[in-house]
Design an enzyme around this catalytic site. Sequence first.
Site, PDB file in Angstrom:
ATOM      1  CG  HIS A 133      -0.179  -3.884  13.229  1.00 37.38           C
ATOM      2  ND1 HIS A 133      -0.233  -5.248  13.313  1.00 37.38           N
ATOM      3  CD2 HIS A 133      -1.281  -3.499  12.529  1.00 37.38           C
ATOM      4  CE1 HIS A 133      -1.311  -5.698  12.670  1.00 37.38           C
ATOM      5  NE2 HIS A 133      -1.969  -4.657  12.182  1.00 37.38           N
ATOM      6  CD  GLU A 147      -1.835  -2.487   9.568  1.00 34.65           C
ATOM      7  OE1 GLU A 147      -3.001  -2.379  10.037  1.00 34.65           O
ATOM      8  OE2 GLU A 147      -1.339  -3.582   9.222  1.00 34.65           O
ATOM      9  CG  HIS A 200      -5.897  -2.016  12.371  1.00 35.90           C
ATOM     10  ND1 HIS A 200      -4.931  -2.926  12.698  1.00 35.90           N
ATOM     11  CD2 HIS A 200      -6.537  -1.708  13.529  1.00 35.90           C
ATOM     12  CE1 HIS A 200      -4.986  -3.186  13.992  1.00 35.90           C
ATOM     13  NE2 HIS A 200      -5.957  -2.456  14.521  1.00 35.90           N
ATOM     14  CD  GLU A 285      -8.255  -3.057   8.421  1.00 34.93           C
ATOM     15  OE1 GLU A 285      -7.266  -2.477   7.904  1.00 34.93           O
ATOM     16  OE2 GLU A 285      -8.172  -4.117   9.071  1.00 34.93           O
TER      17      GLU A 285
END
Length: 324
Positions: A133, A147, A200, A285
Amino acid sequence: MRSLRNRILPLLLFGVFFGSALLDAAPVRLRSIWASGRRNIHLLDGASGLGAVVSRSSSQIALSRGKERLVFYPDRRYALFNSVRVNLCYPLLMQKTNPYLAKVDYDNLLVPFLGTRLPYKHKISRIVIDPGHGGRDRGTAGQHLQEKTITLNLANRVANILRAYGYKVELTRTRDTTLSLGARSAYANKRDADLFVSIHVNSAADRSVRGIETFCLTPEGAASSNSGKPVASRYTGNAKNPNNFLLAYHLQRSMLLQTKASDRGVKFARFAVLRDIRCPGALVEVGFVSNRSDEANLGSAAYQDKLARGIAAGILNYHRSLSR
């Protein structure tokens, strides 16, 4: 003397090449069956061919070789590789007392994990770390954290550790800038990356869900972990399927060892950021900002250091595994 040497040399060469052929040849015949439109390999044949010792009970089948231990469960779509949960592409198939592993799992999980040779051995000099992101795309958010901020902080910490080991490390973004998914994999390809790791943070409607999970690209013809439907599409990233899995496994295991977080497993997905890369890659993640405990950890500099050390250690362990 020359006559004797001329007679011995061909025999020596014959022994070298013939002996090598014997070593390379698979001494075990792999029985297989077709079921549900796919080929399945007899797990015990596969274990024997890879030099693993098998022990079994009514509830599990364990394979051991050296320090490696794998546990499979009848009709389950997951296994434990050295106590790390690994999602299979398909459940272990039982035909009476005979266990069969889908060939896609045999080729891309079992063989690279227990085998002595990898289809793709490669140098690792340049590593691209992708902070997920950024910019207008903040990613998911918890009560206090976003995030895009966590991923950039983590990426910088990982890069500093790896540079201390002599690797050339580049980030797809170094600031809070917007970057498309395609631009991330294109950057790795343009820089001739040897490894690609995308970082992430997770979120879930159920706020009790927590832990770490690591993804690699779903092999062609298989179903992703969150789907039961096989997809035939083959992407550029599928050329390195066994290496993708090994990288994901080492990342997951190392992060768990550092953080003691909940293990949500190694999984398969067709994430856009993994589809077009030309080098082995994985996506981590690192926790759920929707979970109060995970978010508190992710906001801690000490915990971020643990995560960064885990990701870096996973890369180092993957690199070492290539020397088998």
